[in-house]
Each structure stands twice: as structure tokens, then as C-alpha cells.
Design a protein around this motif. Structure first.
Motif, PDB file in Angstrom:
ATOM      1  N   THR A   9      51.903  68.262  23.923  1.00 30.20           N
ATOM      2  CA  THR A   9      53.312  68.028  24.207  1.00 30.20           C
ATOM      3  C   THR A   9      53.731  69.080  25.219  1.00 30.20           C
ATOM      4  O   THR A   9      53.664  70.279  24.938  1.00 30.20           O
ATOM      5  CB  THR A   9      54.185  68.128  22.943  1.00 30.20           C
ATOM      6  N   VAL A  10      54.100  68.623  26.406  1.00 23.38           N
ATOM      7  CA  VAL A  10      54.492  69.499  27.509  1.00 23.38           C
ATOM      8  C   VAL A  10      56.009  69.512  27.590  1.00 23.38           C
ATOM      9  O   VAL A  10      56.636  68.461  27.766  1.00 23.38           O
ATOM     10  CB  VAL A  10      53.892  69.007  28.841  1.00 23.38           C
ATOM     11  N   TYR A  11      56.595  70.682  27.415  1.00 18.09           N
ATOM     12  CA  TYR A  11      58.038  70.865  27.537  1.00 18.09           C
ATOM     13  C   TYR A  11      58.309  71.526  28.884  1.00 18.09           C
ATOM     14  O   TYR A  11      57.960  72.679  29.092  1.00 18.09           O
ATOM     15  CB  TYR A  11      58.570  71.746  26.405  1.00 18.09           C
ATOM     16  N   ARG A  12      58.893  70.772  29.803  1.00 16.06           N
ATOM     17  CA  ARG A  12      59.111  71.254  31.165  1.00 16.06           C
ATOM     18  C   ARG A  12      60.440  71.990  31.284  1.00 16.06           C
ATOM     19  O   ARG A  12      61.423  71.633  30.630  1.00 16.06           O
ATOM     20  CB  ARG A  12      59.139  70.092  32.151  1.00 16.06           C
ATOM     21  N   LEU A  19      52.790  64.158  34.095  1.00 17.21           N
ATOM     22  CA  LEU A  19      52.095  64.411  32.838  1.00 17.21           C
ATOM     23  C   LEU A  19      50.585  64.384  33.017  1.00 17.21           C
ATOM     24  O   LEU A  19      49.872  65.221  32.453  1.00 17.21           O
ATOM     25  CB  LEU A  19      52.524  63.389  31.782  1.00 17.21           C
ATOM     26  N   TYR A  47      52.514  63.855  25.575  1.00 15.37           N
ATOM     27  CA  TYR A  47      53.960  63.618  25.614  1.00 15.37           C
ATOM     28  C   TYR A  47      54.598  64.608  26.570  1.00 15.37           C
ATOM     29  O   TYR A  47      54.173  65.753  26.655  1.00 15.37           O
ATOM     30  CB  TYR A  47      54.566  63.795  24.214  1.00 15.37           C
ATOM     31  N   ARG A  48      55.628  64.155  27.259  1.00 17.59           N
ATOM     32  CA  ARG A  48      56.366  65.037  28.164  1.00 17.59           C
ATOM     33  C   ARG A  48      57.812  65.086  27.704  1.00 17.59           C
ATOM     34  O   ARG A  48      58.445  64.066  27.466  1.00 17.59           O
ATOM     35  CB  ARG A  48      56.306  64.488  29.590  1.00 17.59           C
ATOM     36  N   ARG A  49      58.310  66.295  27.564  1.00 20.23           N
ATOM     37  CA  ARG A  49      59.691  66.528  27.160  1.00 20.23           C
ATOM     38  C   ARG A  49      60.295  67.549  28.117  1.00 20.23           C
ATOM     39  O   ARG A  49      59.576  68.260  28.817  1.00 20.23           O
ATOM     40  CB  ARG A  49      59.771  67.075  25.728  1.00 20.23           C
ATOM     41  N   ASP A  50      61.595  67.672  28.110  1.00 19.42           N
ATOM     42  CA  ASP A  50      62.277  68.680  28.918  1.00 19.42           C
ATOM     43  C   ASP A  50      62.941  69.692  27.999  1.00 19.42           C
ATOM     44  O   ASP A  50      63.584  69.313  27.022  1.00 19.42           O
ATOM     45  CB  ASP A  50      63.324  68.027  29.826  1.00 19.42           C
ATOM     46  N   VAL A  57      53.820  74.503  26.230  1.00 15.53           N
ATOM     47  CA  VAL A  57      52.889  73.429  25.919  1.00 15.53           C
ATOM     48  C   VAL A  57      52.431  73.631  24.484  1.00 15.53           C
ATOM     49  O   VAL A  57      52.018  74.722  24.108  1.00 15.53           O
ATOM     50  CB  VAL A  57      51.663  73.437  26.864  1.00 15.53           C
TER      51      VAL A  57
END
Length: 65
Positions: A9-12, A19, A47-50, A57
Motif C-alpha cells: 500500500t503506497v501512500y503518496r 503504482l 494499492y495507491r492512496r494519498d 509504503v
């Protein structure tokens, strides 16, 4: 070698970055640390989140079923 399932899960911090680019970099970076080789990855969830306040990550690795 054991087959593994990788969940990322990547939090940008900002709305940029694909992604699939994160997946490749993280898969390669974990070689020799979390698993012997990324060829062991047989299952992948990403998953990509902001989150501007706390970019990060989160990685979960488990033996694949």
C-alpha cells in the motif's frame, strides 16, 4: 525457495507517480532482504492512496497458499 504473496500500500504525498513504478522498485529493493529473489512472488496486491501528512509504503509479505 518459498513462494510468497506480496501486498503493498503506497501512500503518496502528492498526486503523482504510477503504482506500477512503485511495484517494480519495491519488488527489486526487497531482494535478498524479505525474500531470496523477486521471482518467488507468485501473488501480488497493490494499492495507491494519498496521505500528504504521512507518505509511506506499507508492505506485507506472507507465504503464498
Amino acid at each position: 525457495t518459498v513462494p510468497v504473496a506480496l501486498t503493498l500500500t503506497v501512500y503518496r504525498a502528492r498526486r503523482s507517480g504510477d503504482l506500477d513504478n512503485f511495484i517494480k522498485v519495491l519488488g527489486d529493493a526487497l531482494n535478498g532482504i524479505a525474500y531470496t529473489d523477486d521471482s518467488q512472488i507468485v501473488e501480488l496486491h497493490a494499492y495507491r492512496r494519498d496521505d500528504k501528512a504521512n507518505p509511506r509504503v506499507e508492505v506485507m509479505i506472507k507465504e503464498a497458499q
